[in-house]
Write a protein that holds these residues in place. Structure first.
Motif, PDB file in Angstrom:
ATOM      1  N   LEU A   7       3.532   6.444 -13.752  1.00 39.14           N
ATOM      2  CA  LEU A   7       4.091   5.376 -12.918  1.00 39.14           C
ATOM      3  C   LEU A   7       5.525   5.672 -12.493  1.00 39.14           C
ATOM      4  N   SER A   8       6.270   6.374 -13.331  1.00 41.09           N
ATOM      5  CA  SER A   8       7.693   6.596 -13.052  1.00 41.09           C
ATOM      6  C   SER A   8       7.934   7.778 -12.117  1.00 41.09           C
ATOM      7  N   GLU A   9       6.947   8.648 -11.942  1.00 40.23           N
ATOM      8  CA  GLU A   9       7.126   9.850 -11.133  1.00 40.23           C
ATOM      9  C   GLU A   9       6.681   9.609  -9.687  1.00 40.23           C
ATOM     10  N   GLY A  10       6.863  10.628  -8.841  1.00 38.39           N
ATOM     11  CA  GLY A  10       6.419  10.535  -7.455  1.00 38.39           C
ATOM     12  C   GLY A  10       7.433   9.845  -6.562  1.00 38.39           C
ATOM     13  N   ASP A  11       7.016   9.625  -5.323  1.00 40.34           N
ATOM     14  CA  ASP A  11       7.896   9.010  -4.330  1.00 40.34           C
ATOM     15  C   ASP A  11       7.999   7.500  -4.564  1.00 40.34           C
ATOM     16  N   GLY A  12       8.968   6.890  -3.882  1.00 37.01           N
ATOM     17  CA  GLY A  12       9.114   5.438  -3.959  1.00 37.01           C
ATOM     18  C   GLY A  12      10.540   5.032  -4.256  1.00 37.01           C
ATOM     19  N   ASP A  13      10.872   3.809  -3.928  1.00 37.05           N
ATOM     20  CA  ASP A  13      12.194   3.268  -4.186  1.00 37.05           C
ATOM     21  C   ASP A  13      12.445   3.167  -5.689  1.00 37.05           C
ATOM     22  N   PRO A  14      13.533   3.759  -6.206  1.00 35.50           N
ATOM     23  CA  PRO A  14      13.770   3.756  -7.654  1.00 35.50           C
ATOM     24  C   PRO A  14      13.820   2.356  -8.264  1.00 35.50           C
ATOM     25  N   ALA A  15      14.434   1.405  -7.575  1.00 34.03           N
ATOM     26  CA  ALA A  15      14.524   0.049  -8.130  1.00 34.03           C
ATOM     27  C   ALA A  15      13.144  -0.588  -8.232  1.00 34.03           C
TER      28      ALA A  15
ATOM     29  N   ASP B  81       0.158  -3.383   3.090  1.00 36.98           N
ATOM     30  CA  ASP B  81       0.113  -2.015   3.622  1.00 36.98           C
ATOM     31  C   ASP B  81       0.844  -1.021   2.724  1.00 36.98           C
ATOM     32  N   ALA B  82       0.577  -1.079   1.440  1.00 37.00           N
ATOM     33  CA  ALA B  82       1.230  -0.185   0.487  1.00 37.00           C
ATOM     34  C   ALA B  82       0.754   1.258   0.689  1.00 37.00           C
ATOM     35  N   PRO B  83       1.632   2.237   0.517  1.00 38.05           N
ATOM     36  CA  PRO B  83       1.237   3.640   0.689  1.00 38.05           C
ATOM     37  C   PRO B  83       0.249   4.093  -0.386  1.00 38.05           C
ATOM     38  N   ALA B  84      -0.665   4.965   0.008  1.00 40.17           N
ATOM     39  CA  ALA B  84      -1.755   5.393  -0.876  1.00 40.17           C
ATOM     40  C   ALA B  84      -1.245   6.092  -2.129  1.00 40.17           C
ATOM     41  N   GLU B  85      -0.180   6.879  -2.010  1.00 40.80           N
ATOM     42  CA  GLU B  85       0.298   7.635  -3.168  1.00 40.80           C
ATOM     43  C   GLU B  85       0.825   6.703  -4.257  1.00 40.80           C
ATOM     44  N   LEU B  86       1.570   5.680  -3.857  1.00 37.51           N
ATOM     45  CA  LEU B  86       2.070   4.714  -4.839  1.00 37.51           C
ATOM     46  C   LEU B  86       0.922   3.941  -5.482  1.00 37.51           C
ATOM     47  N   LEU B  87      -0.056   3.568  -4.678  1.00 38.92           N
ATOM     48  CA  LEU B  87      -1.208   2.837  -5.213  1.00 38.92           C
ATOM     49  C   LEU B  87      -1.996   3.689  -6.199  1.00 38.92           C
ATOM     50  N   SER B  88      -2.163   4.965  -5.895  1.00 41.65           N
ATOM     51  CA  SER B  88      -2.898   5.848  -6.803  1.00 41.65           C
ATOM     52  C   SER B  88      -2.196   5.942  -8.147  1.00 41.65           C
ATOM     53  N   ARG B  89      -0.879   6.042  -8.117  1.00 40.32           N
ATOM     54  CA  ARG B  89      -0.138   6.121  -9.384  1.00 40.32           C
ATOM     55  C   ARG B  89      -0.209   4.805 -10.163  1.00 40.32           C
TER      56      ARG B  89
ATOM     57  N   GLY C 195       0.003  -3.555  -7.440  1.00 41.73           N
ATOM     58  CA  GLY C 195      -0.494  -3.205  -6.120  1.00 41.73           C
ATOM     59  C   GLY C 195       0.349  -3.828  -5.022  1.00 41.73           C
ATOM     60  N   ALA C 196       0.666  -5.108  -5.170  1.00 41.42           N
ATOM     61  CA  ALA C 196       1.467  -5.801  -4.165  1.00 41.42           C
ATOM     62  C   ALA C 196       2.881  -5.244  -4.094  1.00 41.42           C
ATOM     63  N   MET C 197       3.485  -4.968  -5.248  1.00 36.97           N
ATOM     64  CA  MET C 197       4.845  -4.434  -5.295  1.00 36.97           C
ATOM     65  C   MET C 197       4.942  -3.038  -4.693  1.00 36.97           C
ATOM     66  N   SER C 198       3.838  -2.329  -4.641  1.00 40.26           N
ATOM     67  CA  SER C 198       3.828  -1.004  -4.025  1.00 40.26           C
ATOM     68  C   SER C 198       4.054  -1.091  -2.522  1.00 40.26           C
ATOM     69  N   GLY C 199       3.870  -2.292  -1.949  1.00 39.06           N
ATOM     70  CA  GLY C 199       4.008  -2.467  -0.515  1.00 39.06           C
ATOM     71  C   GLY C 199       5.277  -3.156  -0.080  1.00 39.06           C
ATOM     72  N   LYS C 200       5.823  -4.052  -0.917  1.00 31.81           N
ATOM     73  CA  LYS C 200       7.027  -4.793  -0.516  1.00 31.81           C
ATOM     74  C   LYS C 200       7.671  -5.450  -1.724  1.00 31.81           C
ATOM     75  N   VAL C 201       8.906  -5.912  -1.531  1.00 31.31           N
ATOM     76  CA  VAL C 201       9.540  -6.765  -2.530  1.00 31.31           C
ATOM     77  C   VAL C 201       8.952  -8.156  -2.350  1.00 31.31           C
ATOM     78  N   LEU C 202       8.329  -8.678  -3.395  1.00 35.19           N
ATOM     79  CA  LEU C 202       7.579  -9.919  -3.269  1.00 35.19           C
ATOM     80  C   LEU C 202       8.500 -11.133  -3.194  1.00 35.19           C
ATOM     81  N   SER C 203       8.151 -12.056  -2.326  1.00 33.76           N
ATOM     82  CA  SER C 203       8.856 -13.333  -2.274  1.00 33.76           C
ATOM     83  C   SER C 203       8.382 -14.212  -3.424  1.00 33.76           C
ATOM     84  N   ALA C 204       9.095 -15.288  -3.672  1.00 30.65           N
ATOM     85  CA  ALA C 204       8.684 -16.228  -4.719  1.00 30.65           C
ATOM     86  C   ALA C 204       7.318 -16.824  -4.405  1.00 30.65           C
TER      87      ALA C 204
END
Length: 295
Positions: A127-135, A62-70, A192-201
């Motif tokens: 990729l570096s601009e816009g909203d989203g968690d900096p880390a 369920d990644a946000p559309a804005e992050l996915l677009s970037r 794409g996956a990282m845009s939605g969550k911190v991925l598990s191993a």
């Protein structure tokens, strides 16, 4: 492929085209000719497989559309830059790409070189601009950089250029293509996956297995199409690998065995998605698209 998938693909390609147009500099901004050439290289062409993978993987979490677009625009801009440079006389020396003259033919070689350089920089800016968690964004920038550089796409191209006329083993051929083609496809899925969550191993391992399978399948099918399709269908010069004496899966394994390998890799990709259940249907469909495509 279902009608629903085709409709999703068409809609997502349109979203990606709009994002690319918005994120690329306008020809009205100085230097106008360079910006025009950057847009010529990137817009109005291509299957947008990498952005489709970004959006499909984003759906898993369920990644946000804005992050996915970037993320989708950034990876496609990197891909476009790589094609501009690959087509230049010092590399593959090709005159046709996506059904139109390559950038160095339509403009000139110096412009093509600068277009590639500028597109690469633009991808990381997007990729570096816009909203989203900096880390998270930093991790995404690092991932795309590694996939694009000497241990990824550029490294694969270096091996490719050094392998002309050589008889590579299957392992050597696979290593080349895992870097040249597979690294950026893997980055597309993970971005794409990282845009939605911190991925598990476990998430990362499953997506890595999927990406490795589709990345290799993509290149196997490319080799098959280069040997069987015409230039009008491909939108680029057909038969060029054989003419340039490049090692391919078709030259190494033969046509039939290469087609069988592509199908097996597709099956491997499907199997890797089992932990995600029905939520991964779009990634299943994209694996089929990669193997069944005719251009």
């Amino acid at each position: 492929m279902s009608q629903d998938f085709r409709q999703w693909m068409k809609a997502t390609q349109a979203v990606c085209e709009d994002a690319l147009s918005a994120f690329l500099p306008s020809p009205d901004i100085i230097p106008g000719r360079l910006h025009e050439a950057m847009r010529y290289a990137t817009l109005d062409g291509g299957k947008r497989v990498r952005p489709l993978l970004v959006f499909a993987a984003g759906k898993l979490f369920d990644a946000p559309a804005e992050l996915l677009s970037r993320a989708a625009a950034a990876v496609e801009i990197i891909h476009a830059y790589s094609l501009v440079h690959d087509d230049m006389p010092c590399m593959d020396d090709d005159a046709l790409r996506r059904g139109k003259p390559t950038v160095h033919v339509h403009y000139d070689e110096a412009t093509a070189l600068l277009v590639g350089d500028a597109l690469q920089a633009q991808a990381f800016s997007v990729l570096s601009e816009g909203d989203g968690d900096p880390a998270t964004k930093l991790a995404m920038v690092r991932l795309l950089a590694q996939a694009s550089g000497s241990i990824g796409m550029c490294g694969g191209q270096a091996i490719d250029l050094a392998s002309v006329g050589l008889a590579l083993t299957r392992d050597q051929l696979e290593q080349m293509h895992r870097l040249k083609t597979g690294a950026l496809l893997r980055a597309s899925v993970l971005l794409g996956a990282m845009s939605g969550k911190v991925l598990s191993a476990a998430d990362t391992a499953a997506l890595d297995t999927y990406s490795a399978a589709i990345g290799l399948a993509f290149q196997v099918v490319d080799d098959v199409l280069d040997a069987t399709a015409d230039s009008a269908t491909l939108g680029k010069t057909a038969g060029k690998d054989a003419a340039d004496n490049k090692p391919t899966y078709v030259s190494l394994l033969g046509l039939s065995a290469s087609q069988q390998l592509a199908e097996q890799l597709c099956n491997n990709a499907h199997a890797a998605l089992q932990p995600f259940g029905a939520q991964a249907q779009l990634l299943h469909d994209l694996a089929d698209l990669i193997v069944q495509r005719t251009a």
